[in-house]
Design an enzyme around this catalytic site. Structure first.
Site, short mmCIF file in Angstrom:
data_model
loop_
_atom_site.label_atom_id
_atom_site.label_comp_id
_atom_site.label_asym_id
_atom_site.label_seq_id
_atom_site.Cartn_x
_atom_site.Cartn_y
_atom_site.Cartn_z
N LYS A 273 0.85 -1.20 0.00
CA LYS A 273 0.00 0.00 0.00
C LYS A 273 0.87 1.23 0.00
O LYS A 273 2.02 1.19 0.46
CB LYS A 273 -0.87 0.02 1.26
N SER B 147 -8.46 -5.59 -10.69
CA SER B 147 -7.08 -5.14 -10.90
C SER B 147 -6.22 -6.30 -11.40
O SER B 147 -5.38 -6.13 -12.29
CB SER B 147 -6.48 -4.63 -9.58
#
Ligand code: GLU
Length: 409
Positions: free
Chosen positions: A103, A345
């Site tokens: 992240k 994704s």
């Protein structure tokens, strides 16, 4: 306020014990593999040079490249990014995608930045971590306050720096830049598929009443899809206001109102005005779709829903989670409920690597397949071990991670 990374670690430890994981595996999953701290130089439109604090946390890559979004928000901090990265590792494993977890974040309030400034920041972010991202290393994506526009800048900057024009370095791009059909609606669609897959087992009535906190991409798309699927959207909120209507809101009209006025407030005369009013609304399914720690000790007792679908990451603190369990309120955890985004994704990444383009229908069918399988697996473990759906989801993920780790040592 609870520290999300402490929470992520305790959830991994607790579920690790349930899953019979060995201590080394648990220990490794409790620390990110690598953390990049950046001070990104950005010249503001005024000509003044500013340094923006930013992070990329690469949590785990046993099952594939690090994967996860980049958020722009004034409250971004390292422990938050660590938690979000760890949750990505669990999420990609729950959905059984060939990806790990990571992240990123930049500490800015994007509302006070112009488009040109945001472009310089995004390109600066890529320059600051170019060596450690890439299609087979770490693949960023959109998150809070980032979207196709930022992802397209990333592709372009990365192509300039490395010559790699495949686009597979990042997902969530616009269609024109190699994005996938269905990526923009994937998080909400995935959440709805999970809800429909578990609907009977959760005892939800026909035309179940749904209240949604957050009217960003995930929240508003969920409102639209849920009302199309026959749910009654009885309340929504954004960061400033809330609106509710027991007979169900006209979601299309509400979206137009939000686009024009910038808020859901003032759409109709409404008994609920704030996020906390919305949380206490009489409804069947409550959908937190904004930021972490939204439901906490201070407001959890007011919740009247039977089911909570976590479309946001980490919206329920451990204290609130315990209270919901005692009260018999079922929480469908983020690592399952919002995995649709990273699933599409993964599809986008695959299309970029193979040069294929899947139709919207192909994407939807494959998304449904992944999400339904994940929901069934989590439900089976929930029944087998008599644990919450959250612990069950972690157990499903941790078993897969253990297998991947064992294969390589
Ligand atoms: N930011 C989204 C999430 O938290 C998507 C991540 C991705 O697509 O890699 O799941």
């Amino acid at each position: 306020m609870s520290n999300p990374f402490d929470d992520a670690q305790s959830r991994i430890r607790e579920a690790g014990a349930r899953a019979g994981l060995d201590a080394d595996t648990v220990a490794q999953l409790c620390v990110p593999f690598r953390e990049i701290h950046m001070n990104i130089p950005v010249v503001r439109d005024t000509g003044v040079l500013e340094f923006v604090r930013a992070y990329r946390v690469q949590h785990n890559r046993w099952r594939g490249p690090y994967k996860g979004g980049i958020r722009f928000h004034p409250d971004v901090n390292l422990d938050e990014v660590r938690a979000l990265a760890a949750w990505m590792t669990i999420k990609t494993a729950v959905a059984n995608l060939p990806l790990g977890g990571g992240k990123g974040g930049a500490v800015i309030d994007p509302k006070t930045w112009t488009e040109a400034e945001l472009e310089r920041l995004t390109r600066g972010y890529v320059r600051a971590c170019e060596e450690v991202i890439g299609p087979s290393k770490d693949v960023p994506a959109p998150d809070v306050n980032t979207g196709p526009r930022e992802m397209d800048w990333i592709v372009d900057e990365y192509a300039t720096l490395t010559g790699d024009t495949s686009g597979a370095v990042v997902t969530g791009k616009s269609l024109a830049c190699g994005g996938s059909e269905g990526r923009g609606t994937a998080t909400a669609r995935g959440g709805l598929i999970v809800l429909l897959a578990l609907r009977e087992r959760l005892g939800l009535p026909a035309r179940a009443r749904v209240a949604i906190q957050g009217f960003g991409n995930a929240g508003r798309t969920f409102a639209r899809l849920a009302s199309e699927a026959g749910f009654r959207v009885v309340g929504v909120s954004d960061s400033r206001h809330a609106v509710c209507c027991a007979d169900g809101l006209d979601v299309a009209a509400l979206e137009r109102h939000k686009d024009i006025s910038g808020s859901v407030g003032g759409f109709i005369d409404s008994a609920c005005q704030t996020n906390d009013d919305l949380f206490a609304l009489d409804c069947d399914v409550l959908v937190p779709a904004a930021l972490e720690n939204a439901l906490h000790e201070g407001n959890a007792a007011g919740v009247r829903a039977k089911v909570i679908l976590e479309l946001a990451n980490g919206p329920v603190t451990p204290e609130a989670d315990r209270l919901f369990e005692q009260e018999g309120i079922v929480v469908i955890p983020d690592v399952l409920a919002n995995a649709g985004g990273v699933t599409v994704s993964a599809f986008e990444w695959e299309q970029n690597k193979t040069g294929e383009h899947w139709t919207g229908d192909q994407v939807d069918v494959r998304l449904a397949d992944v999400m339904e399988k994940a929901a069934q697996e989590v439900w089976s473990v929930h029944e087998e071990l008599k644990v919450s759906l959250r612990t069950a989801a972690y157990v499903v993920a941790l078993r897969r991670l253990q297998t991947a780790f064992d294969a390589r040592r």
